[in-house]
Design a protein around this motif. Sequence first.
Motif, PDB file in Angstrom:
ATOM      1  N   VAL A 107     -10.776  20.268  31.716  1.00 23.51           N
ATOM      2  CA  VAL A 107     -10.590  21.690  31.414  1.00 23.51           C
ATOM      3  C   VAL A 107     -10.592  21.853  29.901  1.00 23.51           C
ATOM      4  CG1 VAL A 107      -9.335  22.188  33.541  1.00 23.51           C
ATOM      5  CG2 VAL A 107      -8.060  21.583  31.502  1.00 23.51           C
ATOM      6  N   GLY A 108     -11.166  22.955  29.436  1.00 20.49           N
ATOM      7  CA  GLY A 108     -11.348  23.177  28.010  1.00 20.49           C
ATOM      8  C   GLY A 108     -10.129  23.760  27.326  1.00 20.49           C
TER       9      GLY A 108
ATOM     10  N   ASP B 191     -13.867  26.544  28.170  1.00 18.06           N
ATOM     11  CA  ASP B 191     -12.813  27.074  27.305  1.00 18.06           C
ATOM     12  C   ASP B 191     -12.418  28.497  27.689  1.00 18.06           C
ATOM     13  OD1 ASP B 191     -13.116  24.718  25.898  1.00 18.06           O
ATOM     14  OD2 ASP B 191     -14.131  25.644  24.175  1.00 18.06           O
ATOM     15  N   HIS B 192     -11.117  28.753  27.639  1.00 13.23           N
ATOM     16  CA  HIS B 192     -10.536  30.098  27.812  1.00 13.23           C
ATOM     17  C   HIS B 192     -10.741  30.667  29.220  1.00 13.23           C
ATOM     18  CE1 HIS B 192      -9.927  30.142  23.471  1.00 13.23           C
ATOM     19  NE2 HIS B 192     -11.195  29.809  23.332  1.00 13.23           N
ATOM     20  N   ALA B 193     -11.099  29.846  30.169  1.00 10.53           N
ATOM     21  CA  ALA B 193     -11.228  30.336  31.540  1.00 10.53           C
ATOM     22  C   ALA B 193      -9.856  30.451  32.197  1.00 10.53           C
ATOM     23  CB  ALA B 193     -12.108  29.389  32.359  1.00 10.53           C
ATOM     24  N   VAL B 194      -9.787  31.276  33.234  1.00  2.98           N
ATOM     25  CA  VAL B 194      -8.579  31.430  34.050  1.00  2.98           C
ATOM     26  C   VAL B 194      -8.952  31.113  35.488  1.00  2.98           C
ATOM     27  CG1 VAL B 194      -6.852  33.054  34.923  1.00  2.98           C
ATOM     28  CG2 VAL B 194      -7.592  33.183  32.528  1.00  2.98           C
ATOM     29  N   LEU B 195      -8.203  30.204  36.103  1.00  2.00           N
ATOM     30  CA  LEU B 195      -8.374  29.878  37.516  1.00  2.00           C
ATOM     31  C   LEU B 195      -7.148  30.397  38.232  1.00  2.00           C
ATOM     32  CD1 LEU B 195     -10.356  28.395  39.422  1.00  2.00           C
ATOM     33  CD2 LEU B 195      -9.007  26.317  39.069  1.00  2.00           C
ATOM     34  N   GLY B 196      -7.332  31.394  39.086  1.00  2.93           N
ATOM     35  CA  GLY B 196      -6.213  32.084  39.702  1.00  2.93           C
ATOM     36  C   GLY B 196      -5.379  31.205  40.622  1.00  2.93           C
ATOM     37  N   ALA B 197      -4.199  31.692  40.971  1.00  2.11           N
ATOM     38  CA  ALA B 197      -3.282  30.945  41.820  1.00  2.11           C
ATOM     39  C   ALA B 197      -3.957  30.555  43.128  1.00  2.11           C
ATOM     40  CB  ALA B 197      -2.041  31.778  42.102  1.00  2.11           C
ATOM     41  N   GLY B 198      -3.868  29.283  43.480  1.00  2.00           N
ATOM     42  CA  GLY B 198      -4.418  28.795  44.735  1.00  2.00           C
ATOM     43  C   GLY B 198      -5.917  28.610  44.766  1.00  2.00           C
ATOM     44  N   ALA B 199      -6.607  28.951  43.689  1.00  2.00           N
ATOM     45  CA  ALA B 199      -8.074  28.819  43.655  1.00  2.00           C
ATOM     46  C   ALA B 199      -8.463  27.347  43.553  1.00  2.00           C
ATOM     47  CB  ALA B 199      -8.656  29.604  42.485  1.00  2.00           C
TER      48      ALA B 199
ATOM     49  N   ASP C  57     -17.889  28.255  34.036  1.00  3.21           N
ATOM     50  CA  ASP C  57     -18.084  28.651  32.642  1.00  3.21           C
ATOM     51  C   ASP C  57     -16.768  29.108  32.020  1.00  3.21           C
ATOM     52  OD1 ASP C  57     -20.806  28.178  32.872  1.00  3.21           O
ATOM     53  OD2 ASP C  57     -21.249  30.268  33.423  1.00  3.21           O
ATOM     54  N   GLY C  58     -16.737  29.084  30.699  1.00  2.00           N
ATOM     55  CA  GLY C  58     -15.578  29.582  29.975  1.00  2.00           C
ATOM     56  C   GLY C  58     -15.560  31.097  29.893  1.00  2.00           C
ATOM     57  N   MET C  59     -14.448  31.626  29.361  1.00  2.00           N
ATOM     58  CA  MET C  59     -14.305  33.062  29.098  1.00  2.00           C
ATOM     59  C   MET C  59     -14.481  33.901  30.352  1.00  2.00           C
ATOM     60  SD  MET C  59     -13.600  33.099  25.873  1.00  2.00           S
ATOM     61  CE  MET C  59     -13.739  34.848  25.508  1.00  2.00           C
ATOM     62  N   ALA C  60     -13.977  33.409  31.487  1.00  2.00           N
ATOM     63  CA  ALA C  60     -14.095  34.157  32.734  1.00  2.00           C
ATOM     64  C   ALA C  60     -12.901  33.836  33.620  1.00  2.00           C
ATOM     65  CB  ALA C  60     -15.401  33.807  33.460  1.00  2.00           C
ATOM     66  N   THR C  61     -12.660  34.705  34.597  1.00  2.00           N
ATOM     67  CA  THR C  61     -11.579  34.515  35.565  1.00  2.00           C
ATOM     68  C   THR C  61     -12.183  34.212  36.922  1.00  2.00           C
ATOM     69  OG1 THR C  61     -10.098  36.015  34.368  1.00  2.00           O
ATOM     70  CG2 THR C  61      -9.604  35.626  36.690  1.00  2.00           C
ATOM     71  N   TYR C  62     -11.590  33.231  37.608  1.00  2.00           N
ATOM     72  CA  TYR C  62     -12.088  32.788  38.908  1.00  2.00           C
ATOM     73  C   TYR C  62     -10.957  32.815  39.925  1.00  2.00           C
ATOM     74  CZ  TYR C  62     -15.878  31.014  36.022  1.00  2.00           C
ATOM     75  OH  TYR C  62     -16.915  30.902  35.127  1.00  2.00           O
ATOM     76  N   VAL C  63     -11.281  33.218  41.156  1.00  2.00           N
ATOM     77  CA  VAL C  63     -10.289  33.268  42.230  1.00  2.00           C
ATOM     78  C   VAL C  63     -10.916  32.742  43.513  1.00  2.00           C
ATOM     79  CG1 VAL C  63      -9.073  35.254  41.225  1.00  2.00           C
ATOM     80  CG2 VAL C  63     -10.925  35.643  42.860  1.00  2.00           C
ATOM     81  N   GLY C  64     -10.071  32.356  44.453  1.00  2.00           N
ATOM     82  CA  GLY C  64     -10.529  32.044  45.800  1.00  2.00           C
ATOM     83  C   GLY C  64     -10.856  30.585  46.030  1.00  2.00           C
TER      84      GLY C  64
ATOM     85  N   PRO D 220     -14.028  28.517  47.905  1.00  2.00           N
ATOM     86  CA  PRO D 220     -14.106  27.955  46.555  1.00  2.00           C
ATOM     87  C   PRO D 220     -14.007  29.035  45.494  1.00  2.00           C
ATOM     88  CG  PRO D 220     -16.295  28.104  47.497  1.00  2.00           C
ATOM     89  CD  PRO D 220     -15.337  28.499  48.593  1.00  2.00           C
ATOM     90  N   ALA D 221     -13.667  28.639  44.287  1.00  2.00           N
ATOM     91  CA  ALA D 221     -13.455  29.622  43.229  1.00  2.00           C
ATOM     92  C   ALA D 221     -14.742  30.376  42.920  1.00  2.00           C
ATOM     93  CB  ALA D 221     -12.956  28.915  41.968  1.00  2.00           C
ATOM     94  N   ARG D 222     -14.632  31.688  42.813  1.00  2.00           N
ATOM     95  CA  ARG D 222     -15.776  32.530  42.468  1.00  2.00           C
ATOM     96  C   ARG D 222     -15.371  33.420  41.288  1.00  2.00           C
ATOM     97  NH1 ARG D 222     -12.900  34.830  46.424  1.00  2.00           N
ATOM     98  NH2 ARG D 222     -12.558  37.077  46.373  1.00  2.00           N
ATOM     99  N   ARG D 223     -16.369  33.774  40.521  1.00  2.00           N
ATOM    100  CA  ARG D 223     -16.110  34.595  39.336  1.00  2.00           C
ATOM    101  C   ARG D 223     -15.660  35.982  39.764  1.00  2.00           C
ATOM    102  NH1 ARG D 223     -19.369  34.038  33.869  1.00  2.00           N
ATOM    103  NH2 ARG D 223     -18.398  35.684  32.626  1.00  2.00           N
ATOM    104  N   LEU D 224     -14.598  36.459  39.148  1.00  2.00           N
ATOM    105  CA  LEU D 224     -14.065  37.771  39.473  1.00  2.00           C
ATOM    106  C   LEU D 224     -14.876  38.832  38.752  1.00  2.00           C
ATOM    107  CD1 LEU D 224     -11.690  39.117  41.010  1.00  2.00           C
ATOM    108  CD2 LEU D 224     -10.419  39.060  38.857  1.00  2.00           C
TER     109      LEU D 224
END
Length: 229
Positions: free
Chosen positions: A173-174, A193-201, A208-215, A217-221
Amino acid sequence: MKSWLILGASGHGRSLASVIRGRGDRIAAVGDRALSAEAGRTAAAEAFRNTDGSVPVMLDDDAPALDLALAESLSVTIAVGANGVRSRIAAGLLADERFSRLAGALVAASATVDATAVLGPLAQVCEHAHVGPLAQVGEAVIVNTGAIVEHDCRVGAGAHLAPGSVLLGAATVGREVFLGSGARVLPGIGVGDHAVLGAGAVATRQLDGMATYVGVPARRLTPTKGPAH
């Protein structure tokens, strides 16, 4: 026994106070602007009280707190949950060679850190967390309660692994990445870098960096316009 300065009196500061007491160490001082108010100082005095009943020095500005750390050779830890803010404070400290001997990692007594793992300055490994063989944890990283960094993983400076999050073997992780509670990064997967992986994802592919992912498998929000239906 070490004596510590905690920079930050919020919830994470109280968690680090518990880590320090659990090590048998002493909290010598707490610095936070919120301590300028009498009510804030009174509440913090109880939250940061040492096991022997003594109360740390409460300071409402970082400058005198850091002067005290230098004068009394206090170990320093940064109790700020926001990755960017914590990173900026850490960069300022580490740029000053006077603090190099005071800016070691803080490791809970109940945590396990393999002898071959590397912890950067100002890193924090909280209760029941694990850092495995040949893992590398960068400066000012929080490996929070029960989080796992498995063998050969790399954690960039300023990242925060929330309670119960897991990096499986050779995951990367960056810088300033945030992993929510229970999030997982599968073996060999990287998170930018600077990514967010949501709870339980669960990250099952490169993110990629600079993005939020949930679910899973994790998908870009993707932001929505207007109220969701």
